[in-house]
Design a protein around this motif. Structure first.
Motif, PDB file in Angstrom:
ATOM      1  N   VAL A  25       3.263  -0.806  -2.815  1.00 30.04           N
ATOM      2  CA  VAL A  25       3.722  -2.122  -2.934  1.00 30.04           C
ATOM      3  C   VAL A  25       4.931  -2.392  -2.358  1.00 30.04           C
ATOM      4  N   CYS A  26       6.072  -1.655  -2.490  1.00 27.29           N
ATOM      5  CA  CYS A  26       7.281  -2.017  -2.101  1.00 27.29           C
ATOM      6  C   CYS A  26       7.781  -1.126  -0.851  1.00 27.29           C
ATOM      7  N   ASP A  27       6.878   0.078  -0.611  1.00 30.45           N
ATOM      8  CA  ASP A  27       7.182   0.919   0.726  1.00 30.45           C
ATOM      9  C   ASP A  27       8.016   2.032   0.372  1.00 30.45           C
ATOM     10  N   TRP A  28       8.593   2.227  -0.804  1.00 30.65           N
ATOM     11  CA  TRP A  28       9.782   3.431  -1.054  1.00 30.65           C
ATOM     12  C   TRP A  28       8.887   4.705  -1.173  1.00 30.65           C
ATOM     13  N   ILE A  29       9.507   5.428  -0.309  1.00 29.89           N
ATOM     14  CA  ILE A  29       9.194   6.994  -0.234  1.00 29.89           C
ATOM     15  C   ILE A  29       9.481   7.658  -1.231  1.00 29.89           C
ATOM     16  N   THR A  30       8.785   8.391  -2.337  1.00 29.19           N
ATOM     17  CA  THR A  30       8.998   9.012  -3.280  1.00 29.19           C
ATOM     18  C   THR A  30       9.639  10.372  -2.892  1.00 29.19           C
ATOM     19  N   LEU A  31      10.980  10.664  -3.453  1.00 30.19           N
ATOM     20  CA  LEU A  31      11.683  11.877  -3.162  1.00 30.19           C
ATOM     21  C   LEU A  31      11.594  12.795  -4.065  1.00 30.19           C
ATOM     22  N   GLY A  32      11.457  12.330  -5.752  1.00 33.58           N
ATOM     23  CA  GLY A  32      11.377  13.212  -6.604  1.00 33.58           C
ATOM     24  C   GLY A  32      12.884  13.372  -7.095  1.00 33.58           C
ATOM     25  N   GLY A  60      11.305 -10.561  -4.720  1.00 33.21           N
ATOM     26  CA  GLY A  60       9.905 -10.658  -4.122  1.00 33.21           C
ATOM     27  C   GLY A  60       9.741 -10.040  -2.637  1.00 33.21           C
ATOM     28  N   LEU A  61      10.669  -9.067  -2.264  1.00 30.48           N
ATOM     29  CA  LEU A  61      10.771  -8.534  -1.016  1.00 30.48           C
ATOM     30  C   LEU A  61      10.468  -6.815  -1.208  1.00 30.48           C
ATOM     31  N   GLY A  65      13.195  -5.681   2.973  1.00 28.56           N
ATOM     32  CA  GLY A  65      13.499  -6.961   3.023  1.00 28.56           C
ATOM     33  C   GLY A  65      12.400  -7.929   3.593  1.00 28.56           C
ATOM     34  N   ASP A  66      11.637  -7.407   3.711  1.00 29.53           N
ATOM     35  CA  ASP A  66      10.348  -8.319   3.965  1.00 29.53           C
ATOM     36  C   ASP A  66       9.576  -8.681   3.104  1.00 29.53           C
ATOM     37  N   PRO A  67       8.809  -9.999   3.046  1.00 30.01           N
ATOM     38  CA  PRO A  67       8.087 -10.191   1.973  1.00 30.01           C
ATOM     39  C   PRO A  67       7.084  -9.673   1.460  1.00 30.01           C
ATOM     40  N   LEU A  68       6.682  -9.322   0.177  1.00 32.09           N
ATOM     41  CA  LEU A  68       5.581  -8.364  -0.318  1.00 32.09           C
ATOM     42  C   LEU A  68       4.380  -9.147  -0.073  1.00 32.09           C
ATOM     43  N   ASP A  69       3.468  -8.338   0.210  1.00 35.49           N
ATOM     44  CA  ASP A  69       1.911  -8.693   0.525  1.00 35.49           C
ATOM     45  C   ASP A  69       1.482  -9.409  -0.758  1.00 35.49           C
ATOM     46  N   GLU A  70       1.077 -10.449  -0.628  1.00 39.34           N
ATOM     47  CA  GLU A  70       0.561 -11.198  -1.941  1.00 39.34           C
ATOM     48  C   GLU A  70      -0.715 -10.788  -2.414  1.00 39.34           C
ATOM     49  N   ASN A  71      -1.455  -9.733  -1.602  1.00 40.68           N
ATOM     50  CA  ASN A  71      -2.722  -9.512  -2.132  1.00 40.68           C
ATOM     51  C   ASN A  71      -2.502  -8.131  -2.980  1.00 40.68           C
ATOM     52  N   GLU A  72      -1.227  -7.574  -2.979  1.00 39.02           N
ATOM     53  CA  GLU A  72      -1.001  -6.283  -3.689  1.00 39.02           C
ATOM     54  C   GLU A  72      -0.723  -6.587  -5.316  1.00 39.02           C
TER      55      GLU A  72
END
Length: 72
Positions: A25-32, A60-61, A65-72
């Motif tokens: 959804v937001c593209d954050w890479i999990t670091l733990g 909503g980004l 900072g890019d708009p989220l995919d509305e299909n997610e």
């Protein structure tokens, strides 16, 4: 083995390896180690701070900072 991961930024639950997985959804890479990090320090792998990523998601980004995919 894949397990359920909860994104530190947006709270989305998805299946992954636990570390170094990108939230769909937001593209954050999990670091733990997010709980141990200063939320205002820019993070090397993600390229933004936790605080900035959370602010962007609240608008909503994705973390960039890019708009989220509305299909997610």
């Amino acid at each position: 083995m894949k397990r359920k991961i909860k994104c530190y930024i947006c709270g989305t639950e998805y299946l992954g390896q636990e570390l170094m997985d990108s939230c769909p959804v937001c593209d954050w890479i999990t670091l733990g180690c997010e709980d141990e990090m200063d939320e205002n320090d820019e993070e090397d792998i993600n390229g933004v701070s936790i605080a900035e990523a959370k602010r962007n998601f609240a608008k909503g980004l994705d973390i960039w900072g890019d708009p989220l995919d509305e299909n997610e």
